[in-house]
Design an enzyme around this catalytic site. Structure first.
Site, PDB file in Angstrom:
ATOM      1  N   GLY A  56      42.754  38.121  41.083  1.00 26.78           N
ATOM      2  CA  GLY A  56      43.776  38.804  40.305  1.00 26.78           C
ATOM      3  C   GLY A  56      44.536  39.873  40.900  1.00 26.78           C
ATOM      4  O   GLY A  56      45.164  40.713  40.302  1.00 26.78           O
ATOM      5  N   SER A  62      47.951  46.126  41.900  1.00 28.51           N
ATOM      6  CA  SER A  62      47.169  45.695  40.854  1.00 28.51           C
ATOM      7  C   SER A  62      45.868  46.035  40.823  1.00 28.51           C
ATOM      8  O   SER A  62      45.257  46.742  41.663  1.00 28.51           O
ATOM      9  CB  SER A  62      46.726  44.090  41.405  1.00 28.51           C
ATOM     10  OG  SER A  62      47.923  43.213  41.609  1.00 28.51           O
ATOM     11  N   ASP A 107      44.416  28.917  41.088  1.00 23.44           N
ATOM     12  CA  ASP A 107      45.054  29.056  39.562  1.00 23.44           C
ATOM     13  C   ASP A 107      43.918  28.840  38.343  1.00 23.44           C
ATOM     14  O   ASP A 107      43.080  27.741  38.696  1.00 23.44           O
ATOM     15  CB  ASP A 107      46.065  28.050  39.376  1.00 23.44           C
ATOM     16  CG  ASP A 107      46.779  28.146  38.254  1.00 23.44           C
ATOM     17  OD1 ASP A 107      46.200  28.095  37.091  1.00 23.44           O
ATOM     18  OD2 ASP A 107      48.079  27.840  38.204  1.00 23.44           O
ATOM     19  N   ALA A 138      50.616  35.970  29.682  1.00 25.20           N
ATOM     20  CA  ALA A 138      51.090  35.392  28.205  1.00 25.20           C
ATOM     21  C   ALA A 138      52.698  35.057  28.721  1.00 25.20           C
ATOM     22  O   ALA A 138      53.198  35.769  29.288  1.00 25.20           O
ATOM     23  CB  ALA A 138      50.799  36.248  27.098  1.00 25.20           C
ATOM     24  N   TYR A 200      52.309  43.914  22.160  1.00 29.78           N
ATOM     25  CA  TYR A 200      51.213  43.628  22.912  1.00 29.78           C
ATOM     26  C   TYR A 200      50.457  41.956  22.511  1.00 29.78           C
ATOM     27  O   TYR A 200      50.236  41.257  23.202  1.00 29.78           O
ATOM     28  CB  TYR A 200      49.804  44.433  23.037  1.00 29.78           C
ATOM     29  CG  TYR A 200      48.731  44.169  23.911  1.00 29.78           C
ATOM     30  CD1 TYR A 200      49.166  44.122  25.357  1.00 29.78           C
ATOM     31  CD2 TYR A 200      47.646  43.917  23.752  1.00 29.78           C
ATOM     32  CE1 TYR A 200      48.396  44.183  26.402  1.00 29.78           C
ATOM     33  CE2 TYR A 200      46.597  43.789  24.970  1.00 29.78           C
ATOM     34  CZ  TYR A 200      47.039  43.845  26.136  1.00 29.78           C
ATOM     35  OH  TYR A 200      46.048  43.577  27.146  1.00 29.78           O
ATOM     36  N   LYS A 207      42.572  39.474  24.576  1.00 32.04           N
ATOM     37  CA  LYS A 207      41.459  40.458  24.924  1.00 32.04           C
ATOM     38  C   LYS A 207      40.374  40.447  23.813  1.00 32.04           C
ATOM     39  O   LYS A 207      39.282  40.775  24.374  1.00 32.04           O
ATOM     40  CB  LYS A 207      42.246  41.710  25.101  1.00 32.04           C
ATOM     41  CG  LYS A 207      43.348  41.778  26.198  1.00 32.04           C
ATOM     42  CD  LYS A 207      42.590  41.463  27.747  1.00 32.04           C
ATOM     43  CE  LYS A 207      43.721  41.886  28.696  1.00 32.04           C
ATOM     44  NZ  LYS A 207      43.168  41.295  29.879  1.00 32.04           N
ATOM     45  N   ILE A 236      48.587  51.115  32.911  1.00 35.86           N
ATOM     46  CA  ILE A 236      49.117  51.353  34.461  1.00 35.86           C
ATOM     47  C   ILE A 236      50.230  50.495  34.681  1.00 35.86           C
ATOM     48  O   ILE A 236      50.154  49.208  34.241  1.00 35.86           O
ATOM     49  CB  ILE A 236      47.801  51.054  35.365  1.00 35.86           C
ATOM     50  CG1 ILE A 236      46.627  51.780  34.946  1.00 35.86           C
ATOM     51  CG2 ILE A 236      48.265  51.166  36.839  1.00 35.86           C
ATOM     52  CD1 ILE A 236      45.662  51.484  35.839  1.00 35.86           C
ATOM     53  N   THR A 238      52.131  48.049  36.274  1.00 32.01           N
ATOM     54  CA  THR A 238      51.549  46.986  37.172  1.00 32.01           C
ATOM     55  C   THR A 238      52.510  45.706  36.784  1.00 32.01           C
ATOM     56  O   THR A 238      53.363  46.020  35.658  1.00 32.01           O
ATOM     57  CB  THR A 238      50.488  46.268  37.063  1.00 32.01           C
ATOM     58  OG1 THR A 238      49.974  45.936  35.552  1.00 32.01           O
ATOM     59  CG2 THR A 238      49.143  47.385  37.438  1.00 32.01           C
ATOM     60  N   LEU A 239      52.644  44.681  37.647  1.00 33.81           N
ATOM     61  CA  LEU A 239      53.294  43.535  37.397  1.00 33.81           C
ATOM     62  C   LEU A 239      53.116  42.962  35.828  1.00 33.81           C
ATOM     63  O   LEU A 239      54.081  42.756  35.325  1.00 33.81           O
ATOM     64  CB  LEU A 239      53.278  42.416  38.533  1.00 33.81           C
ATOM     65  CG  LEU A 239      54.185  41.378  38.445  1.00 33.81           C
ATOM     66  CD1 LEU A 239      55.413  42.026  39.050  1.00 33.81           C
ATOM     67  CD2 LEU A 239      53.457  40.473  39.525  1.00 33.81           C
TER      68      LEU A 239
HETATM   69  N1  LIG Z   1      48.252  47.292  33.651  1.00 37.41           N
HETATM   70  C1  LIG Z   1      47.561  47.661  32.399  1.00 37.41           C
HETATM   71  O1  LIG Z   1      48.077  48.688  31.797  1.00 37.41           O
HETATM   72  C2  LIG Z   1      46.207  47.138  32.048  1.00 37.41           C
HETATM   73  C3  LIG Z   1      45.647  47.972  31.145  1.00 37.41           C
HETATM   74  C4  LIG Z   1      44.346  47.097  30.816  1.00 37.41           C
HETATM   75  C5  LIG Z   1      43.902  46.085  31.237  1.00 37.41           C
HETATM   76  N2  LIG Z   1      44.695  45.369  32.227  1.00 37.41           N
HETATM   77  C6  LIG Z   1      44.196  44.037  32.629  1.00 37.41           C
HETATM   78  O2  LIG Z   1      43.968  44.186  33.921  1.00 37.41           O
HETATM   79  C7  LIG Z   1      43.958  42.768  34.781  1.00 37.41           C
HETATM   80  C8  LIG Z   1      45.011  42.862  35.787  1.00 37.41           C
HETATM   81  O3  LIG Z   1      46.098  43.143  35.728  1.00 37.41           O
HETATM   82  P1  LIG Z   1      47.288  44.180  36.297  1.00 37.41           P
HETATM   83  O4  LIG Z   1      47.557  45.048  35.256  1.00 37.41           O
HETATM   84  O5  LIG Z   1      46.510  44.516  37.312  1.00 37.41           O
HETATM   85  O6  LIG Z   1      48.557  43.317  36.830  1.00 37.41           O
HETATM   86  P2  LIG Z   1      48.914  42.374  37.844  1.00 37.41           P
HETATM   87  O7  LIG Z   1      49.836  41.601  37.339  1.00 37.41           O
HETATM   88  O8  LIG Z   1      48.616  43.039  39.063  1.00 37.41           O
HETATM   89  O9  LIG Z   1      47.503  41.125  37.853  1.00 37.41           O
HETATM   90  C9  LIG Z   1      47.634  40.236  36.796  1.00 37.41           C
HETATM   91  C10 LIG Z   1      46.951  38.991  37.902  1.00 37.41           C
HETATM   92  O10 LIG Z   1      46.556  37.923  36.980  1.00 37.41           O
HETATM   93  C11 LIG Z   1      46.916  36.763  37.858  1.00 37.41           C
HETATM   94  N3  LIG Z   1      47.250  35.374  37.011  1.00 37.41           N
HETATM   95  C12 LIG Z   1      48.179  35.043  36.159  1.00 37.41           C
HETATM   96  N4  LIG Z   1      47.868  33.978  35.842  1.00 37.41           N
HETATM   97  C13 LIG Z   1      47.193  33.501  36.608  1.00 37.41           C
HETATM   98  C14 LIG Z   1      46.608  32.165  36.831  1.00 37.41           C
HETATM   99  N5  LIG Z   1      47.051  31.104  36.096  1.00 37.41           N
HETATM  100  N6  LIG Z   1      45.639  31.655  37.870  1.00 37.41           N
HETATM  101  C15 LIG Z   1      45.183  32.776  38.582  1.00 37.41           C
HETATM  102  N7  LIG Z   1      45.650  34.226  38.579  1.00 37.41           N
HETATM  103  C16 LIG Z   1      46.501  34.283  37.673  1.00 37.41           C
HETATM  104  C17 LIG Z   1      48.315  37.061  38.728  1.00 37.41           C
HETATM  105  O11 LIG Z   1      48.368  36.255  39.799  1.00 37.41           O
HETATM  106  C18 LIG Z   1      47.980  38.722  38.970  1.00 37.41           C
HETATM  107  O12 LIG Z   1      47.088  38.842  40.068  1.00 37.41           O
HETATM  108  C19 LIG Z   1      44.523  42.023  33.405  1.00 37.41           C
HETATM  109  O13 LIG Z   1      43.714  41.486  33.013  1.00 37.41           O
HETATM  110  C20 LIG Z   1      45.141  43.060  32.539  1.00 37.41           C
HETATM  111  O14 LIG Z   1      45.516  42.391  31.250  1.00 37.41           O
HETATM  112  C21 LIG Z   1      45.848  45.867  32.673  1.00 37.41           C
END
Ligand SMILES: NC(=O)c1ccc[n+]([C@@H]2O[C@H](COP(=O)([O-])OP(=O)(O)OC[C@H]3O[C@@H](n4cnc5c(N)ncnc54)[C@H](O)[C@@H]3O)[C@@H](O)[C@H]2O)c1
Length: 300
Positions: A56, A62, A107, A138, A200, A207, A236, A238-239
């Protein structure tokens, strides 16, 4: 995104910078000069000899990267996977770690990719102590249009990438963890699993499935001494977050209403993750740990 510095009004302690946690409250006591060094040494040994897989990481923002830094900084040896287009970023980031990681493509919707990642990790590491699952996705249109318009295909993709993948990774990790006498699996979730946040949408449903999967996996793998937990992180930038319509409004609401009156930083999720992944959390499984400045306790 930087955490908002809380006020220093009467009754509140001053906030001083802390390189690990971002900020912390100053106490009246003068710091013991060697304490920082001693605790840094403890942290380094906490994960020494431990082998981890991180899924991830897209870029330096990230959350999974913050967890990679927190665990590698404490001595862990890591394998880090990337999804296609992030290959270069992940290689560059890995080279900055104390022990450069084994970088592999994955993937999470591909059973063949998952199989080859674990075969490679087994070959290089001979076992695994922890896995971090930070993959979620999504289609953008599902996160900008009304929830009732969720498509069958959008639902399938969101649940496959964001929830089923944890089950597939846990199943593949279990035999490698057994070689090490057990292990710890951690995923990342959000309060949108339980409450409604604008846009969301299907990610909230994914989730909810993810958190239920944490509990079922914990029950299933517990007898093999494998723990499964989640951190429910506050928002946070992030992408992944950038794909959620009106995300900056969510950040503002947390800053205004969370008990700590600030947003969380990725490094703080890294610290909490290190706790759950390490032996400090060895009696904790099936848990969703809220790391959100306390926002989840608020009624309004
Ligand atoms: N950013 C927030 O506000 C937040 C809050 C709570 C939870 N989260 C969760 O934290 C986790 C990390 O997200 P983030 O915010 O660091 O964003 P991020 O975009 O940095 O990370 C998301 C990751 O998912 C990976 N991904 C998506 N589809 C994929 C696939 N088919 N195969 C392999 N990898 C795949 C992407 O390559 C990316 O590395 C996620 O589960 C997100 O829902 C994020």
């Amino acid at each position: 995104m930087r955490a908002e510095a809380p006020g220093t009004a009467i009754g509140r302690p001053a906030i001083v910078p802390n390189p690990i946690m971002g900020t912390h409250a100053a106490t009246d006591r003068a710091p013991v000069v060697d304490a920082a060094d001693a605790s840094a040494a403890d942290r380094v040994s906490e994960f020494s000899g431990k082998l981890g897989l991180i899924v991830g990481v897209a870029n330096k923002r990230s959350i999974a990267w913050a967890i990679a830094q927190a665990t590698a900084g404490r001595g862990a040896r890591l394998a880090i996977t990337y999804q296609g287009r992030f290959e270069e970023h992940v290689h560059e980031l890995s080279e900055g770690l104390a022990h450069p990681a084994l970088v592999l493509p994955c993937d999470v919707t591909s059973d063949a990719d998952i199989e080859s990642v674990f075969a490679k990790v087994d070959q290089e590491f001979g076992g695994l102590d922890f896995v971090v699952h930070g993959a979620a996705f999504a289609p953008r249109e599902e996160l900008t249009s009304p929830f009732a318009n969720t498509t069958r295909e959008g639902f399938r993709i969101a649940l496959d990438v964001s929830a089923y993948s944890l089950i597939a990774l846990a199943r593949a990790a279990a035999p490698l963890m057994e070689k090490r006498g057990g292990g710890s699996i951690l995923t990342l979730t959000y309060l949108g699993s339980d409450r409604v946040f604008p846009n969301y949408n299907v990610m909230g449903v994914a989730k909810a499935a993810l958190e239920a999967s944490v509990r079922y996996l914990a029950a299933d793998l517990g007898p093999r001494n494998i723990r499964v937990n989640a951190i429910s992180a506050g928002p946070i930038k992030t992408l992944a977050a950038a794909g959620i319509g009106g995300f900056s409004t969510i950040l503002n609401v947390y800053r205004d209403r969370a008990p700590l009156r600030r947003n969380v930083e990725a490094a703080e999720i890294g610290e909490a993750a290190a706790f759950l992944l390490s032996d400090a959390g060895k009696a904790i499984t099936g848990e969703v740990l809220m790391v959100d400045s306390g926002f989840h306790i608020t009624g309004m």
